[in-house]
Write an enzyme that holds these catalytic residues in place. Structure first.
Site, PDB file in Angstrom:
ATOM      1  N   CYS A 113       0.807  -1.228   0.000  1.00 12.17           N
ATOM      2  CA  CYS A 113       0.000   0.000   0.000  1.00 12.17           C
ATOM      3  C   CYS A 113       0.839   1.277   0.000  1.00 12.17           C
ATOM      4  CB  CYS A 113      -0.927   0.000   1.204  1.00 12.17           C
ATOM      5  SG  CYS A 113      -1.951  -1.484   1.318  1.00 12.17           S
ATOM      6  N   HIS A 241      -3.073   6.938   1.782  1.00 13.13           N
ATOM      7  CA  HIS A 241      -3.490   5.642   1.251  1.00 13.13           C
ATOM      8  C   HIS A 241      -4.964   5.434   1.565  1.00 13.13           C
ATOM      9  CE1 HIS A 241      -4.104   1.518   0.459  1.00 13.13           C
ATOM     10  NE2 HIS A 241      -4.060   1.136   1.719  1.00 13.13           N
ATOM     11  N   ASN A 271     -10.121  -0.220  -1.361  1.00 11.15           N
ATOM     12  CA  ASN A 271      -8.669  -0.237  -1.151  1.00 11.15           C
ATOM     13  C   ASN A 271      -8.006  -0.856  -2.383  1.00 11.15           C
ATOM     14  OD1 ASN A 271      -6.018  -0.789  -0.415  1.00 11.15           O
ATOM     15  ND2 ASN A 271      -6.525  -1.490   1.645  1.00 11.15           N
TER      16      ASN A 271
END
Length: 315
Positions: A113, A241, A271
């Site tokens: 990430c 993020h 995500n």
């Protein structure tokens, strides 16, 4: 040594969309359960015939077009991904071939990430050192191919997509448009976020990640601002993020970026791991929500319990 700047961005998401209502028909969950815990309403899903390099290639082509450049103008391709199936050729080489970039240095970065901010810093360093002049930096992941669709705590989180940035050397008389990176990791907590096994599956210790992100990251994000010679109040934008709205909103508040537009693309995209920051940034630029030249904090965190933050000037 010359600094560098982002001159254009681009993004791509596959056409398939999975809603919370769709997920409620697959696992024991509901729209209310998902939105109250992570803030996600929809996510884009790539089909079996849409590999990661295709997602990355679309985003890269859009960034090149926005910059007014041809593939031959690029001498470095860096792709951040953690969902490459094959070990060789790497994702950067496949994207370069797909786009027709002749003879670039081509490397992948796997910091999950935090991958895009690591990749962006790597390209900036290469340009500062004189090893490259123009780089194409891409974050791309197909998280749905590593999802456990029987685990309601993780399958509701993930989506697919890609975001890209063209990074060029600054003229000698121009201030750099990419600030010094602050990066690091917490190796002893590396197992808190995992993509492992055969077949590979995404898993995490959600509460551990939440506590770490909301308590440990705010001072690190402020340090990234300090390295750029700015205060959080100076920021026009914050792109963290896109993991969970319950992490993004308190983290942005604790950083103290009171005048900044805060990216909340997680609501629509889920995500997307390494794609999440460039995807969200590209959308903000496309909508004109942050002016050209304005300072924006990019801060990636998560997989490996790694983090990397830097301040850029909006293209």
């Amino acid at each position: 040594m010359s600094g560098s700047r982002i001159t254009a961005v681009g993004h791509y998401q596959p056409a398939g969309v999975l809603t919370n209502a769709d997920l409620a028909g697959m696992v024991d969950t509901s729209d209310e359960w998902i939105t109250s815990r992570v803030g996600i309403r929809t996510r884009h899903i790539a089909g079996p015939d849409e590999p990661v390099d295709e997602l990355a290639g679309h985003a890269g082509a859009k960034a090149l077009a926005a910059a007014g450049l041809a593939p031959a103008d690029i001498d470095l391709v860096v792709v951040a991904t953690s969902t490459a199936i094959d070990r060789s050729p790497n994702m950067a080489a496949r994207v370069a071939a797909r786009l027709g970039v002749p003879g670039p240095a081509a490397l992948d970065v796997n910091v999950v990430c935090a991958g895009f901010t690591h990749a962006l810093a790597t390209a900036d360093h290469a340009i500062r050192a004189g090893a490259a002049t123009r780089a194409l930096v891409i974050g791309a992941d197909k998280m749905t191919q590593v999802a456990d669709w029987t685990d309601r705590t993780t399958c509701v989180l993930v989506g697919d997509g890609a975001g890209a940035a063209v990074v060029e050397a600054c003229p000698p008389d121009e201030e750099p448009g990419i600030g010094p990176v602050l990066w690091g990791s917490v190796p002893e907590m590396g197992n808190a976020v995992r993509i492992e096994g055969e077949p590979a599956r995404f898993a995490q210790e959600g509460q551990s990640v939440y506590r770490w992100a909301t308590t440990k990251l705010p001072p690190l994000a402020r340090q990234a601002c300090e390295r750029a010679g700015l205060t959080p109040e100076d920021l026009a934008g914050v792109v963290l993020h896109q993991a969970n709205l319950r992490i993004i909103e308190p983290l942005a508040e604790k950083i103290g970026a009171v005048n900044a537009v805060v990216a909340r693309d997680v609501v629509d995209s889920g995500n997307t791991s390494a794609a999440s920051i460039p995807l969200a940034l590209s959308k903000l630029v496309e909508r004109g929500e942050i002016g050209s030249g304005a300072p924006v904090l990019l801060f990636g965190f998560g997989g490996n319990l790694s983090y990397a933050g830097l301040v850029i000037r909006c293209p």
